[in-house]
Design an enzyme around this catalytic site. Structure first.
Site, PDB file in Angstrom:
ATOM      1  N   LYS A  52       0.691  -1.198   0.134  1.00 24.45           N
ATOM      2  CA  LYS A  52      -0.064   0.125   0.137  1.00 24.45           C
ATOM      3  C   LYS A  52       0.961   1.377   0.141  1.00 24.45           C
ATOM      4  CE  LYS A  52      -3.961  -2.543   2.263  1.00 24.45           C
ATOM      5  NZ  LYS A  52      -4.677  -2.902   3.592  1.00 24.45           N
ATOM      6  N   GLN A  96      -4.579  -1.871   9.693  1.00 22.02           N
ATOM      7  CA  GLN A  96      -4.498  -3.241   9.019  1.00 22.02           C
ATOM      8  C   GLN A  96      -4.795  -4.160   9.996  1.00 22.02           C
ATOM      9  OE1 GLN A  96      -3.453  -3.395   5.779  1.00 22.02           O
ATOM     10  NE2 GLN A  96      -3.918  -5.778   5.767  1.00 22.02           N
ATOM     11  N   ASP A 119     -11.109   2.735   4.204  1.00 20.29           N
ATOM     12  CA  ASP A 119     -11.221   1.095   4.195  1.00 20.29           C
ATOM     13  C   ASP A 119     -12.592   0.931   3.945  1.00 20.29           C
ATOM     14  OD1 ASP A 119      -9.039  -0.646   4.047  1.00 20.29           O
ATOM     15  OD2 ASP A 119      -8.774  -0.377   6.132  1.00 20.29           O
TER      16      ASP A 119
HETATM   17  N1  GUN Z   1      -6.819  -7.323   6.234  1.00 12.57           N
HETATM   18  C1  GUN Z   1      -7.149  -8.054   4.819  1.00 12.57           C
HETATM   19  N2  GUN Z   1      -7.673  -7.090   3.822  1.00 12.57           N
HETATM   20  C2  GUN Z   1      -7.920  -5.884   4.615  1.00 12.57           C
HETATM   21  C3  GUN Z   1      -8.108  -4.603   4.163  1.00 12.57           C
HETATM   22  O1  GUN Z   1      -8.746  -4.227   3.082  1.00 12.57           O
HETATM   23  N3  GUN Z   1      -8.128  -3.423   4.889  1.00 12.57           N
HETATM   24  C4  GUN Z   1      -7.390  -3.767   6.162  1.00 12.57           C
HETATM   25  N4  GUN Z   1      -7.141  -2.539   6.808  1.00 12.57           N
HETATM   26  N5  GUN Z   1      -7.001  -4.893   6.651  1.00 12.57           N
HETATM   27  C5  GUN Z   1      -7.108  -5.986   5.706  1.00 12.57           C
END
Ligand code: GUN
Length: 295
Positions: A52, A96, A119
């Site tokens: 990211k 995350q 998110d």
């Molecule tokens: N863990 C797995 N997928 C995601 C996501 O799309 N966002 C976040 N913050 N954590 C995740």
């Protein structure tokens, strides 16, 4: 069979995002700024967050990574989030997942400002999504919509079977594909671990969204000839074919299924890359104050 190519499509969207950032900077505005919070050292989470941050740089966004020890208290984590909420130089926040067991995902999710919730996990954004109001859409379902749109796949009236009901993927994907929108207007069946006769349902699907988190779970006998197969799974399995001793596979048994379906997303190189585009698009929207949900 057409391969729905995440590399190709994500690079198309990244070019568009980079152009928009250039224009913002030319107008004297600052670049969109994403803050990622990573708790602990889960190897998969480390990889996702690094990706990211790297993708932010590629399109000209600023990013800040806050790393916290696995032993951080829930109160300390929430207090860090609250200080990012009021930091006007940061547009978007992601925490995350997964989080350590002593921390409530729900309380943490609700502590993120809905206006910076790129998110799309905050209940306010989920509620607004259900009512078709401007909101941040969860990144993976948004990535699925962008992929369908890019390949001009007609979804109206199609039977879409979503396998997996997680808050992050399956549930929001089922809602978005049923909305009166394009892509959308599907007749959606949401299947999960307690579904009976899964094969009889998936065999009727025009579109399958595999988001169950089990390696190669969707096999060729479960897929109708000519179906469109979208694979959200990212599973690490042991492999004698690689030096590292492991490889990534999706929730779909790729080779046999690809011989039967009309279109399929590969793993890796499919929807994982599109999820990042979803996140980047949301961060740009947050920077432009296009979504202002208020509690
Ligand atoms: N863990 C797995 N997928 C995601 C996501 O799309 N966002 C976040 N913050 N954590 C995740």
């Amino acid at each position: 069979m057409i391969l729905l190519d995440g590399k190709l499509v994500s690079s198309f969207y990244k070019k568009k995002l980079a152009e928009e950032v250039k224009e913002m900077k030319a107008r004297g505005e600052r670049a969109p700024h994403l803050c990622a919070i990573l708790v602990g050292e889960d190897p998969a989470s480390e990889t996702y967050v690094a990706s990211k941050v790297k993708n932010c740089a590629e399109v000209g966004f600023d990013s800040t990574l806050i790393r916290l020890d696995n032993s951080v208290s829930e109160a300390e984590l929430i207090s860090r989030i609250e200080s990012v909420n009021i930091n006007s130089s940061i547009d978007g926040i992601i925490v995350q997942l997964p989080l350590p067991a002593h921390i409530s995902v729900q309380r943490v999710t609700e502590s993120v400002s809905p206006a910076k919730d790129v998110d799309g996990f905050h209940p306010l954004n989920i509620g607004r999504m259900v009512q078709n109001l401007p909101s941040f859409l969860p990144a993976t379902p948004l990535g699925i919509l962008l992929m369908l749109e890019h390949y001009k796949i007609e979804t109206a009236g199609k039977h879409c079977v979503v396998v997996g009901r997680s808050n992050i993927v399956g549930t929001p994907a089922s809602i978005l594909l049923a909305r009166n929108s394009s892509p959308g207007n599907c007749t959606v069946t949401l299947c999960h671990s307690r579904t009976k006769n899964l094969k009889s349902i998936t065999s009727n699907a025009d579109i399958i969204i595999a988001a169950i988190g089990k390696p190669r779970y969707i096999t060729a006998d479960m897929v109708k000839e000519g179906a469109i197969v979208m694979d959200v799974g990212i599973n690490r399995i042991q492999s004698s074919e690689t030096k590292s001793g492991w490889k990534l596979v999706g929730d779909v048994d790729f080779e046999p299924v690809s011989e039967k379906c009309s279109m399929i997303t590969p793993v890796p190189g499919g929807l994982g890359l599109m999820t990042i585009i979803g996140l980047l698009q949301n961060t740009l929207k947050a920077a432009k104050k296009e979504v202002q949900p208020v509690l």
